[in-house]
Write an enzyme that holds these catalytic residues in place. Sequence first.
Site, PDB file in Angstrom:
ATOM      1  N   ASP A  67       0.814  -1.211   0.000  1.00 21.50           N
ATOM      2  CA  ASP A  67       0.000   0.000   0.000  1.00 21.50           C
ATOM      3  C   ASP A  67       0.853   1.270   0.000  1.00 21.50           C
ATOM      4  O   ASP A  67       0.447   2.298  -0.547  1.00 21.50           O
ATOM      5  CB  ASP A  67      -0.930   0.007   1.221  1.00 21.50           C
ATOM      6  CG  ASP A  67      -2.033  -1.046   1.099  1.00 21.50           C
ATOM      7  OD1 ASP A  67      -2.326  -1.468  -0.035  1.00 21.50           O
ATOM      8  OD2 ASP A  67      -2.591  -1.436   2.136  1.00 21.50           O
ATOM      9  N   GLY A  68       2.042   1.203   0.601  1.00 17.29           N
ATOM     10  CA  GLY A  68       2.931   2.367   0.587  1.00 17.29           C
ATOM     11  C   GLY A  68       3.331   2.740  -0.830  1.00 17.29           C
ATOM     12  O   GLY A  68       3.302   3.913  -1.210  1.00 17.29           O
ATOM     13  N   THR A 178     -10.199   3.774   6.164  1.00 21.97           N
ATOM     14  CA  THR A 178      -9.817   2.496   6.768  1.00 21.97           C
ATOM     15  C   THR A 178      -8.350   2.475   7.187  1.00 21.97           C
ATOM     16  O   THR A 178      -7.850   1.423   7.611  1.00 21.97           O
ATOM     17  CB  THR A 178     -10.079   1.335   5.786  1.00 21.97           C
ATOM     18  OG1 THR A 178      -9.392   1.592   4.564  1.00 21.97           O
ATOM     19  CG2 THR A 178     -11.564   1.183   5.505  1.00 21.97           C
ATOM     20  N   ASN A 181      -7.363   6.873  10.105  1.00 17.47           N
ATOM     21  CA  ASN A 181      -8.657   7.267  10.650  1.00 17.47           C
ATOM     22  C   ASN A 181      -9.308   6.135  11.439  1.00 17.47           C
ATOM     23  O   ASN A 181      -9.838   6.340  12.539  1.00 17.47           O
ATOM     24  CB  ASN A 181      -9.567   7.703   9.499  1.00 17.47           C
ATOM     25  CG  ASN A 181     -10.986   7.974   9.935  1.00 17.47           C
ATOM     26  OD1 ASN A 181     -11.257   8.959  10.607  1.00 17.47           O
ATOM     27  ND2 ASN A 181     -11.907   7.093   9.561  1.00 17.47           N
ATOM     28  N   LEU A 182      -9.272   4.919  10.904  1.00 15.32           N
ATOM     29  CA  LEU A 182      -9.869   3.774  11.595  1.00 15.32           C
ATOM     30  C   LEU A 182      -9.086   3.447  12.864  1.00 15.32           C
ATOM     31  O   LEU A 182      -9.678   3.118  13.898  1.00 15.32           O
ATOM     32  CB  LEU A 182      -9.904   2.564  10.663  1.00 15.32           C
ATOM     33  CG  LEU A 182     -10.537   1.286  11.223  1.00 15.32           C
ATOM     34  CD1 LEU A 182     -11.981   1.527  11.649  1.00 15.32           C
ATOM     35  CD2 LEU A 182     -10.465   0.157  10.203  1.00 15.32           C
TER      36      LEU A 182
END
Length: 278
Positions: A67-68, A178, A181-182
């Site tokens: 994801d990075g 997600t 924030n999550l």
Amino acid sequence: MSESSAQGKGAGERSEAGRPLEGRRFERINFLAANTPEAQHARARLVGRYGDVHSDEADVVVALGGDGLMLQTLHRFLGRNVPIYGMNRGSVGFLMNEYRETGLRKRLAAAQSSIIHPLIMVAENRDGGTATAHAINEVSLLRQSAQAAKLRVYVDGHIRLDELVADGVLVATPAGSTAYNLSANGPILPLGAPLMALTPISAFRPRRWRGALLSDKAEVRIEVLEPDKRPVAAVADHYEIRDVVKVRVATDHFVGLHLLHDPGHSMEERILREQFRQ
């Protein structure tokens, strides 16, 4: 000190979230890979099978990593109107598709597109300098020292919190809801929702405030109170500005990023699944 705001919609090629990019051909592929042996090995094998073109000539960019790397790739192609398709050669891979070497062009042709609109942050520091940056996940204000941050929060020019004492506060997109924030107990937002999440980080006062859901047309302005005693940094994804005194955050509707996923594994589906995880 600034990251310029790339503008332009490319409206003729935009699709609704979750639908294929009608009529788009994906013959010319640009492969990008994280700097890990696994990702680099995957890139070499895929380039040998499908070829590779410069990003300026590509119909699609295939990102190999986690994801990075996907966040870095999305930032790199802001405003370029080039679809991004990720294959997981990292760890979590929430934004990525399953890695397979075969049938890539068929997968690209069948992929569904999610359109992500980033946040745009304008921050002013104690010296009077300003910086502008985009955030695909979130804009965070974080304390720089042992002292808790003391913040005043405005929404569309109206004071909504006269004083928030906390480790910080963040504004998240649906795509980023997600992520950090999550972890800060913020709400998960459906990808197509015209919303932003405003979420406190370890709030001390007011204790019962858990954040707010805001329209994606709203502008959030945050003032740092007692900045000399309680210094605060602002972070747009990976871009940090220290010693800020004022920060404005809004959704940049002029920039739309196309993120491609295999059918049944769209961003909408992944975010929906996340809400039912035990």
